[in-house]
Each structure stands twice: as structure tokens, then as C-alpha cells.
Scaffold this active site. Structure first.
Site, mmCIF file in Angstrom:
data_model
loop_
_atom_site.group_PDB
_atom_site.id
_atom_site.type_symbol
_atom_site.label_atom_id
_atom_site.label_comp_id
_atom_site.label_asym_id
_atom_site.label_seq_id
_atom_site.Cartn_x
_atom_site.Cartn_y
_atom_site.Cartn_z
ATOM 1 N N GLU A 34 0.812 -1.231 0.000
ATOM 2 C CA GLU A 34 0.000 0.000 0.000
ATOM 3 C C GLU A 34 0.843 1.278 0.000
ATOM 4 O OE1 GLU A 34 -3.006 -0.492 3.060
ATOM 5 O OE2 GLU A 34 -4.012 -2.028 1.869
ATOM 6 N N GLU A 60 -4.281 -8.914 -1.437
ATOM 7 C CA GLU A 60 -4.860 -8.732 -0.094
ATOM 8 C C GLU A 60 -6.291 -8.241 -0.155
ATOM 9 O OE1 GLU A 60 -2.624 -6.369 2.845
ATOM 10 O OE2 GLU A 60 -4.560 -5.643 3.537
#
Length: 446
Positions: free
Chosen positions: A199, A297
């Protein structure tokens, strides 16, 4: 099509990955078009696999239940017949939010990495991975991701709250990945791939680090790619982005349009938070068809949602949407969490397909566990997505041709009503009836 087996999970019936046996196959008249038409002559991506993350939180949680319950959870995921048949996994390179605290593998300011040591992972994480490999009966295709460089390598001087990698430590940080790959390899856990950064566009209150698209591109082409090659790890896949779909096209375009960076990159990782813009994943494939796509994810946020059905439907909807847009594998987040939805060192509690109540030594299976199973148990590694054309807007579906010649069709009904549809393959047809809030896997053999 000689035989069709049907597997059902439905909200109100109590059916959970229930084998309903064989269905009657009809011969259809010429010119009759089914509601869902399958076309094995049209093929798309092949499948790497399905799996979840071996976080410290998951491994620690399983250390706090009885040996029998721990073994049950591992079997429920990794046993090829009794379980979900997981064959891929993800692990964090030192700490993430689902660890018990911030930690790294080196002492501060060790630019030579002479103190590099994964002893921390020997307590819980590596034993879990090794036990999962035993149950699976072989290696697990492992992806490794960092959440943050060590604090001393960063502009903000801490692992949490974003910050950036200091340019003077770029080469040291790139070598850190190779040290991790080597250390895990020595433990009998080969690393198949790495992501550059988990991220990279989010300043999180937990372990995080920001890279612009240009910074990620330059880190790969100037440091990570060359150093991976120098250290003999050119076969380890490098994945970029490892973040949400909303700006995946912009990120992939900047990195993959640069030939010097792109030559090191296997593909793009994607998470499901923020949006369900599946078409943006497909756009990345269309722009860069020689590169790969992996779902790295997803989880239900906001703590434990025991007994809820919408969580399973979220998994099914996202898996179908992404698979129909060239995703080659699906990695869930924590394979198991405790009764609080943790542990998480900054209180970012979430849900997992299996919840282990450490107070009562009880294992709870959420709807998401069964929804994942409709894909992972029946779509084999090496399966190829095939063409399908559906005229039924109320149903979601995706179809695959397995290496053994069987065709797998997964169909999801999120509506409150029974949905009927015909399924066509060659000169054969099925009459399907899907219960309200159900998911069905059809396995068709020649």
C-alpha cells in the site's frame, strides 16, 4: 459433457460446500441459446492459485489454542481434499499492523546488514508455514511484502505513519529483500515473489511507507531489480503497486511504460479496499498484456463479523469480478484471527474466514471461508479461464478449464429470490436453480 457435479453453499439452507451429487444433463435442440453459454475454445489467463497470509497475528493466535484446534485450522485451509486446497501464501517482511509490535531483522544503522537475523519469525510464523507445507504435501508459492523499511532508513524516523525511504538507503533496503529471500530459503521456505511495498499510497498509523509512482519505478530500475539479479534472485518475481484498484491504471502505467523498470517486473498486485472497479484491473492487462496480475490482499474491516453472510458474498463478488479481469490468483489477508479480530498492534481490528476464540478454544467458520472454497477447492493450479456469456444480470459467474479436462463454473446469487438459469456447453444444457444468497460450483466432466 457426461456428468455435472454440483457444490452448494446457501445462507438459509445450512448447506456449506455441500456436494449435491450429479445433475441431469439435457441434449439441447439446434439453435437453442442458454442463459449462460460456456466457450472452452476461448481462453484467457492461467491460475497460480489461492491462499492467505501467514501473519504474526494469525500464527500467534494459533499458538494460543489447543494443538488439536491449531491442527484443525491448518487442515481446513491446506489439506488438498479435506480443506480448501490453499497452495499460495503471503508473509510480511518484518512487522506489519497484524504483528505484535514494530520489529525489524537488523540493528539500527547497520548499513552492511551484518546483523540480519530472522530469529523473530522462528517463534510463530515459520513453524506455521512449515506445518502448512506438511499438510499441503509440498511447497507453498510464497509472496513476501514489506510494510515499512526500518525506522532509521526513513524520512520520518519511525516505521509507522508513512514517511519515505531516504535516497541514501535505497541500495541497502534493496539488499534487505535479498537477505530475507536467502534466510527463508535456508529454512526450506522458498520465496516465489516479492512486492515492492504494501500500500505505497497510504499513510497508515501502522507500518507504512509512501512511494510515488515515479519513486517506485526508479527504486526498481536503479536498485531493487539490479540487486536482485546481482544476488542471484532474478527468478524471484517482483510485483508493483500492492494496493487498491482505484488508481491501479495510473500506477502501472508509470512503472510499466518504462522499459528499464518493466524488464524487472513480473506484474501488478491489487487489493480490494475503496472500490470494486474490476474493469480497472482489466485495463492494466489490456495496456500491458505481457505482464501479470495477482490479488494480494483483501479482508472485511472493522473487527469480527461472526455469522454474517455479506462477508462471504463480498469475497465471492470480488473473486468473480477480478478473475473475469485477468487476475491469476487470490490471496486473502489473515488466515485466522482471535475473538477480537486481532491481535493488531495499533488496534486495526478485522475479520477473517476463520476466527479462533482463544478464551473458549473454539473455531468459528465464517461465510467467507465457504465462499472462498467454491473457487480454491475446484479451480486447480494451472487452470485456464474460458469464455462465458451470461444474459442473466442477477447472477455473477466465472468459468475455468482444469488441467484434467474438467470445466468449473462458479455462479453466485446475491438476491433475495431463487434464480433460475440454463447453462449451455456444446450440445448439452443444464437447468440450474440457485437459492437466495447462494453460491454454486458446477464441475463438468467430458
Amino acid at each position: 459433457m457426461k456428468q455435472v457435479k454440483m457444490i452448494v453453499t446457501a445462507k438459509d439452507s445450512g448447506e456449506r460446500l455441500s456436494d449435491k451429487g450429479s445433475l441431469a444433463v439435457l441434449t439441447r435442440d439446434a439453435g437453442v441459446v442458454a442463459d449462460v453459454e460456456l466457450d472452452p475454445s476461448t481462453t484467457y489467463q492461467s491460475i497460480v492459485g489461492f491462499g492467505g497470509a501467514f501473519t504474526e497475528a494469525a500464527a500467534y493466535t494459533l499458538s494460543r489454542v489447543s494443538d488439536e484446534k491449531r491442527a484443525e485450522v491448518i487442515r481446513s485451509y491446506f489439506d488438498p481434499t479435506e480443506g480448501l486446497g490453499y497452495n499460495i501464501g503471503r508473509v510480511h517482511i518484518h512487522s506489519c499492523d497484524f504483528a505484535l509490535g514494530n520489529y525489524t531483522y537488523v540493528e539500527d544503522n547497520d548499513t552492511e546488514l551484518t546483523t540480519f537475523d530472522i530469529a523473530h519469525d522462528h517463534q510463530w510464523v515459520l513453524p506455521l508455514i512449515k506445518d502448512a507445507m506438511k499438510v499441503k504435501g509440498g511447497e507453498i508459492t510464497m509472496l513476501a511484502s514489506p510494510w515499512s523499511p526500518p525506522a532509521w532508513m526513513k524520512t520520518n524516523g519511525e516505521m509507522n505513519n508513512g514517511g519515505q525511504l531516504k535516497p541514501e538507503y535505497a541500495a541497502v533496503w534493496a539488499r534487505y529483500y535479498t537477505k530475507f529471500i536467502e534466510a527463508y530459503g535456508k529454512e526450506g521456505v522458498p520465496i516465489w515473489g516479492i512486492t515492492v511495498q504494501n500500500e505505497p499510497a497510504a499513510v497508515q498509523v501502522w507500518d507504512s511507507c509512501i512511494y510515488s509512482a515515479e519513486e517506485e519505478r526508479d527504486f526498481i530500475k536503479d536498485h531493487l531489480g539490479p540487486i536482485m539479479h546481482q544476488e542471484g534472485h532474478e527468478d524471484v518475481k517482483i510485483l508493483i503497486w500492492d494496493h487498491n484498484r482505484d488508481i491501479i491504471v495510473e500506477r502501472a502505467s508509470v512503472v510499466l511504460s518504462d522499459p528499464e523498470a518493466a524488464k524487472y517486473v513480473w506484474g501488478t498486485g491489487v487489493h480490494w479496499y475503496v472500490s470494486e472497479e474490476f474493469e480497472k484491473v482489466g485495463q492494466v492487462h489490456d495496456l500491458f498484456p505481457d505482464k501479470h496480475l495477482l490479488f494480494t490482499e483483501g479482508c472485511q474491516e472493522g473487527g469480527v463479523k461472526l455469522g454474517e453472510w455479506f462477508t462471504g458474498e463480498r469475497y465471492g463478488r470480488n473473486m468473480i469480478g477480478d478473475l473475469n479481469n485477468w487476475i491469476e490468483g487470490y490471496l486473502d489477508w489473515n488466515i485466522v484471527l482471535d475473538e477480537t479480530g486481532g491481535p493488531n498492534h495499533v488496534g486495526n481490528l478485522c475479520d477473517a474466514p476463520i476466527i479462533a476464540d482463544t478464551l473458549t478454544d473454539t473455531i468459528h467458520y465464517n461465510s467467507s471461508y465457504y465462499y472462498i472454497g467454491h473457487f480454491s477447492k475446484y479451480i486447480a493450479q494451472g487452470a485456464v479461464r474460458i469464455g462465458q456469456n451470461s444474459k442473466v444480470d442477477s447472477l455473477l459467474s466465472t468459468a475455468f478449464l482444469n488441467p484434467d479436462g474438467t470445466i468449473v463454473l462458479v455462479v453466485q446469487n446475491e438476491t433475495d429470490d431463487v434464480q433460475k438459469a440454463t447453462i449451455g456447453l456444446g450440445d448439452c444444457m443444464l437447468e440450474a436453480e440457485l437459492k437466495a444468497h447462494s453460491i454454486v460450483t458446477y464441475i463438468m466432466s467430458k
